[in-house]
Design a protein around this motif. Structure first.
Motif, PDB file in Angstrom:
ATOM      1  N   ALA A  43       0.821  -1.218   0.000  1.00 23.97           N
ATOM      2  CA  ALA A  43       0.000   0.000   0.000  1.00 23.97           C
ATOM      3  C   ALA A  43       0.848   1.258   0.000  1.00 23.97           C
ATOM      4  CB  ALA A  43      -0.959   0.003   1.191  1.00 23.97           C
ATOM      5  N   LEU A  44       1.961   1.226  -0.750  1.00 25.40           N
ATOM      6  CA  LEU A  44       2.848   2.380  -0.895  1.00 25.40           C
ATOM      7  C   LEU A  44       3.399   2.856   0.447  1.00 25.40           C
ATOM      8  CD1 LEU A  44       0.772   4.388  -3.534  1.00 25.40           C
ATOM      9  CD2 LEU A  44       2.660   2.808  -3.964  1.00 25.40           C
ATOM     10  N   GLY A  45       3.397   1.968   1.430  1.00 26.28           N
ATOM     11  CA  GLY A  45       3.953   2.305   2.734  1.00 26.28           C
ATOM     12  C   GLY A  45       2.987   2.977   3.686  1.00 26.28           C
ATOM     13  N   PHE A  46       1.696   3.078   3.321  1.00 26.50           N
ATOM     14  CA  PHE A  46       0.708   3.693   4.198  1.00 26.50           C
ATOM     15  C   PHE A  46      -0.043   2.611   4.966  1.00 26.50           C
ATOM     16  CE2 PHE A  46       1.397   6.949   1.031  1.00 26.50           C
ATOM     17  CZ  PHE A  46       1.286   8.143   1.736  1.00 26.50           C
ATOM     18  N   ARG A  47      -0.358   2.908   6.216  1.00 28.71           N
ATOM     19  CA  ARG A  47      -1.155   1.972   7.003  1.00 28.71           C
ATOM     20  C   ARG A  47      -2.619   1.996   6.555  1.00 28.71           C
ATOM     21  NH1 ARG A  47      -4.387   2.776  11.135  1.00 28.71           N
ATOM     22  NH2 ARG A  47      -3.723   4.957  11.263  1.00 28.71           N
ATOM     23  N   ALA A  48      -3.145   3.191   6.293  1.00 29.26           N
ATOM     24  CA  ALA A  48      -4.530   3.354   5.850  1.00 29.26           C
ATOM     25  C   ALA A  48      -4.527   4.245   4.622  1.00 29.26           C
ATOM     26  CB  ALA A  48      -5.387   3.956   6.958  1.00 29.26           C
ATOM     27  N   LEU A  49      -4.291   3.653   3.472  1.00 25.34           N
ATOM     28  CA  LEU A  49      -4.089   4.397   2.232  1.00 25.34           C
ATOM     29  C   LEU A  49      -5.403   4.893   1.651  1.00 25.34           C
ATOM     30  CD1 LEU A  49      -2.242   5.308  -0.147  1.00 25.34           C
ATOM     31  CD2 LEU A  49      -2.629   3.032  -1.147  1.00 25.34           C
ATOM     32  N   MET A  50      -5.414   6.164   1.239  1.00 19.56           N
ATOM     33  CA  MET A  50      -6.470   6.758   0.430  1.00 19.56           C
ATOM     34  C   MET A  50      -5.814   7.317  -0.832  1.00 19.56           C
ATOM     35  SD  MET A  50      -8.365   8.883   3.497  1.00 19.56           S
ATOM     36  CE  MET A  50      -6.848   9.753   3.917  1.00 19.56           C
ATOM     37  N   VAL A  51      -6.617   7.524  -1.865  1.00 19.30           N
ATOM     38  CA  VAL A  51      -6.096   8.064  -3.119  1.00 19.30           C
ATOM     39  C   VAL A  51      -7.036   9.155  -3.607  1.00 19.30           C
ATOM     40  CG1 VAL A  51      -5.680   7.565  -5.563  1.00 19.30           C
ATOM     41  CG2 VAL A  51      -4.856   5.977  -3.813  1.00 19.30           C
ATOM     42  N   VAL A  52      -6.464  10.250  -4.092  1.00 20.51           N
ATOM     43  CA  VAL A  52      -7.235  11.337  -4.690  1.00 20.51           C
ATOM     44  C   VAL A  52      -6.762  11.533  -6.120  1.00 20.51           C
ATOM     45  CG1 VAL A  52      -7.784  13.790  -4.610  1.00 20.51           C
ATOM     46  CG2 VAL A  52      -7.643  12.481  -2.478  1.00 20.51           C
ATOM     47  N   ILE A  53      -7.699  11.498  -7.053  1.00 29.53           N
ATOM     48  CA  ILE A  53      -7.443  11.747  -8.466  1.00 29.53           C
ATOM     49  C   ILE A  53      -7.908  13.167  -8.762  1.00 29.53           C
ATOM     50  CG2 ILE A  53      -7.914  10.991 -10.827  1.00 29.53           C
ATOM     51  CD1 ILE A  53      -8.861   8.285  -9.472  1.00 29.53           C
ATOM     52  N   ASP A  54      -7.013  14.018  -9.236  1.00 26.27           N
ATOM     53  CA  ASP A  54      -7.359  15.431  -9.400  1.00 26.27           C
ATOM     54  C   ASP A  54      -6.706  15.962 -10.663  1.00 26.27           C
ATOM     55  OD1 ASP A  54      -8.397  17.909  -8.920  1.00 26.27           O
ATOM     56  OD2 ASP A  54      -6.964  18.455  -7.366  1.00 26.27           O
ATOM     57  N   GLY A  55      -7.476  16.622 -11.526  1.00 26.95           N
ATOM     58  CA  GLY A  55      -6.855  17.140 -12.729  1.00 26.95           C
ATOM     59  C   GLY A  55      -7.779  17.926 -13.619  1.00 26.95           C
ATOM     60  N   GLU A  56      -7.414  17.997 -14.889  1.00 26.15           N
ATOM     61  CA  GLU A  56      -8.161  18.710 -15.915  1.00 26.15           C
ATOM     62  C   GLU A  56      -8.822  17.687 -16.824  1.00 26.15           C
ATOM     63  OE1 GLU A  56      -5.412  21.118 -17.996  1.00 26.15           O
ATOM     64  OE2 GLU A  56      -4.627  22.109 -16.205  1.00 26.15           O
ATOM     65  N   GLY A  57     -10.053  17.965 -17.204  1.00 25.08           N
ATOM     66  CA  GLY A  57     -10.788  17.010 -18.018  1.00 25.08           C
ATOM     67  C   GLY A  57     -11.478  15.993 -17.128  1.00 25.08           C
ATOM     68  N   THR A  58     -12.542  15.399 -17.642  1.00 28.99           N
ATOM     69  CA  THR A  58     -13.318  14.462 -16.848  1.00 28.99           C
ATOM     70  C   THR A  58     -12.878  13.030 -17.109  1.00 28.99           C
ATOM     71  OG1 THR A  58     -15.012  14.555 -18.567  1.00 28.99           O
ATOM     72  CG2 THR A  58     -15.352  15.907 -16.602  1.00 28.99           C
ATOM     73  N   VAL A  59     -12.785  12.260 -16.025  1.00 26.58           N
ATOM     74  CA  VAL A  59     -12.363  10.871 -16.092  1.00 26.58           C
ATOM     75  C   VAL A  59     -13.297  10.045 -15.212  1.00 26.58           C
ATOM     76  CG1 VAL A  59      -9.949  11.436 -16.569  1.00 26.58           C
ATOM     77  CG2 VAL A  59     -10.720  11.196 -14.194  1.00 26.58           C
ATOM     78  N   VAL A  60     -13.033   8.744 -15.148  1.00 21.09           N
ATOM     79  CA  VAL A  60     -13.746   7.837 -14.259  1.00 21.09           C
ATOM     80  C   VAL A  60     -12.713   7.002 -13.524  1.00 21.09           C
ATOM     81  CG1 VAL A  60     -15.450   5.975 -14.055  1.00 21.09           C
ATOM     82  CG2 VAL A  60     -15.724   7.737 -15.815  1.00 21.09           C
ATOM     83  N   GLY A  61     -12.887   6.852 -12.207  1.00 20.28           N
ATOM     84  CA  GLY A  61     -11.949   6.076 -11.406  1.00 20.28           C
ATOM     85  C   GLY A  61     -12.616   4.874 -10.776  1.00 20.28           C
TER      86      GLY A  61
END
Length: 506
Positions: free
Chosen positions: A445-463
């Motif tokens: 988990a990239l070294g995190f105990r409780a991993l969260m992810v934020v996707i942020d940018g220009e243009g619309t996407v789906v995660g």
């Protein structure tokens, strides 16, 4: 990290078609009966700086025992840079509610087991948050497996569940949560592989105010391979989850799944992360709640279409108040072992609800059972509240750019335990029209105990996120949570296309 480009013209089905980002409405009552504003058709997080948000987690058990069908844990994820306070109230199916106040530090996540607050056969949770940038999901664990599911950000007077089963060795429960003071009166109807059913016991069913009512569908609609459900309130609003478990006997799948229903039908549904390995079965279930037949295309978009080709779409007609299940790998047009996305599109404008089921057999790399309602919206900012959990064997986030013409740019930020970082390869990512990318989060988990992810940018996407569990042999596919001030509907249609008319993206 891998990427593919998909056929651009096929993806015109999800162009924004002049759509503008709408301001989030605060009550579901603003929509006509049976409909939701597009930005309430799926769970939506309030942006950072907002006054607050409310979340509803309907399904789960709170017995405090390892033998509970689906012991209920709620995860509150704070992606903002300020501390927030949340008030969590557990509503048991029997007994009185209980409340706990939770302080969630910046860029941190807190988990609460409902069995710590109440003891009951089933329990729901209401989470009231002061502050923005927060998303809430829930986790179920039982003898048959483990699952993560979405919590609702708004109640509704309708809920649709296209995919379900009561075959031997399985159990299907609808968790009806009424968070309001007044009673709700609902009708529940089912469409099965042998016809429509309207059990008398589920007509004018009263869900008392401030109560969770668990309906065991398996006891009434018995031994059916395919069961679609519609919950429609005559009065009041509520939140409904579907819990499905399989014990692996008599050929049934082994696993546990929890699914928040679709609160409104839509003309377009997106499933970014299709099965890409052998040992799995994948189906798309469609339900048409309208009075007009829906003409629907289910298009499978294979990775690397130059190499793998472009399969003919599944073209189906779904009658009024009827359902249909499509076996994606059944007729050979979709090759086994090739990753893909799926676009469900109504050709004649009659909206439907769409749900994907994935079953990993004992021969699969990750056995288990998962059900996912698709995304009828796009956004430029998404939150993955739970990107890691103890006992996982691996996790990934899939991001796709469904536009046929516009390039999307974004950064994926990993955060948790009070800190945040942008891993190598996650910054300033550029997705060409029709391109998707898989970000492997690794077993650590990239070294995190409780991993969260934020996707942020220009243009619309789906995660979308996915992970498997090393304990309990189960898997979960789950859409990320869009942030409200960046949400737009996935709309638009195209005419018939033949393979030689398709222009590949890039």
């Amino acid at each position: 990290m891998r990427s593919w480009r998909w056929p651009a013209l096929l993806l015109l089905a999800v162009l924004l078609a002049g759509a503008t980002v709408a301001e989030r409405r605060q009550t579901a009552g603003e929509a006509p009966a049976g409909q939701q504003p597009f930005d309430q058709a799926v769970p939506v997080a309030s942006p950072a700086g907002a006054v607050g948000s409310t979340w509803y987690c309907a399904g789960g058990t709170a017995t405090g025992s390892q033998e509970g069908l689906a012991e209920h844990v709620v995860h509150v994820a704070n992606t903002s840079d300020v501390a927030v306070t949340a008030r969590l109230t557990a509503y048991p199916s029997e007994g009185r509610p209980a409340t706990r106040t939770i302080d969630v530090a910046p860029r941190s996540r807190v988990a609460v087991s409902l069995a710590e607050l109440v003891t009951a056969p089933f329990a729901a949770a209401l989470v009231e948050v002061r502050g923005g940038g927060v998303a809430v999901e829930h986790e179920l664990t039982g003898p048959s497996g483990r699952a993560f599911g979405a919590c609702a950000s708004a109640p509704s007077n309708t809920w649709y569940f296209p995919a379900g089963t009561t075959r031997a060795g399985t159990r299907m429960v609808l968790a009806l949560f009424n968070p309001f003071a007044g009673d709700a009166v609902v009708d529940i109807t089912f469409d099965t592989d042998d016809g429509t059913r309207t059990p008398q016991a589920y007509q004018a069913l009263v869900v008392p105010g401030g109560r969770l009512l668990a309906v065991d569908v398996s006891e009434v609609v018995t031994l059916r391979a395919e069961v679609a459900a519609e919950v429609r309130a005559r009065s009041g609003r509520l939140v409904v989850d579907q819990i499905q478990s399989g014990d692996g006997s008599e050929g049934a799948p082994k696993g546990l799944a929890v699914t928040l229903g679709a609160s409104a039908p839509a003309e377009t549904w997106l499933f970014p992360d299709g099965v890409g390995a052998s040992g799995y079965a994948e189906t798309i279930a469609l339900y048409n709640p309208g009075e007009t037949t829906a003409e629907v295309d289910v298009q499978v978009l294979l990775d690397d279409p130059d190499l793998n080709g472009i399969p003919e779409p599944f073209e189906v007609s779904v009658g009024p108040r009827r359902s249909m299940t499509i076996d994606i790998l059944g007729d050979g047009r979709v090759p086994v072992g090739v990753g893909h996305a799926i676009v469900v599109r109504s050709r004649n404008g009659q909206p439907v609800a769409a749900e994907r089921a994935v079953v990993g057999s004992s021969e699969a790399a990750q056995p288990g059972w998962s059900f996912t309602v698709g995304a009828p919206v796009l956004a430029s900012r998404w939150i993955v509240p739970v990107a890691s959990a103890g006992g996982t064997s691996g996790a990934a986030v899939v991001v796709l750019n469904p536009s046929a013409t516009e390039t999307a740019r974004f950064t994926m930020e990993a955060m948790g335990d009070g800190r945040a970082t942008v891993p190598e390869g996650f910054a300033d990512v550029e997705l060409a029209p029709g391109e998707r990318r898989i970000f492997d989060l690794g077993s650590d988990a990239l070294g995190f105990r409780a991993l969260m992810v934020v996707i942020d940018g220009e243009g619309t996407v789906v995660g979308e996120s996915r992970f498997g569990f090393s304990r309990g042999s189960d898997l979960s596919y789950l859409l990320a949570v869009p942030v409200g001030d960046t949400v737009a509907p996935a709309v638009g249609t195209v005419g018939e296309l033949t393979p030689d008319e398709i222009i590949l993206g890039g």
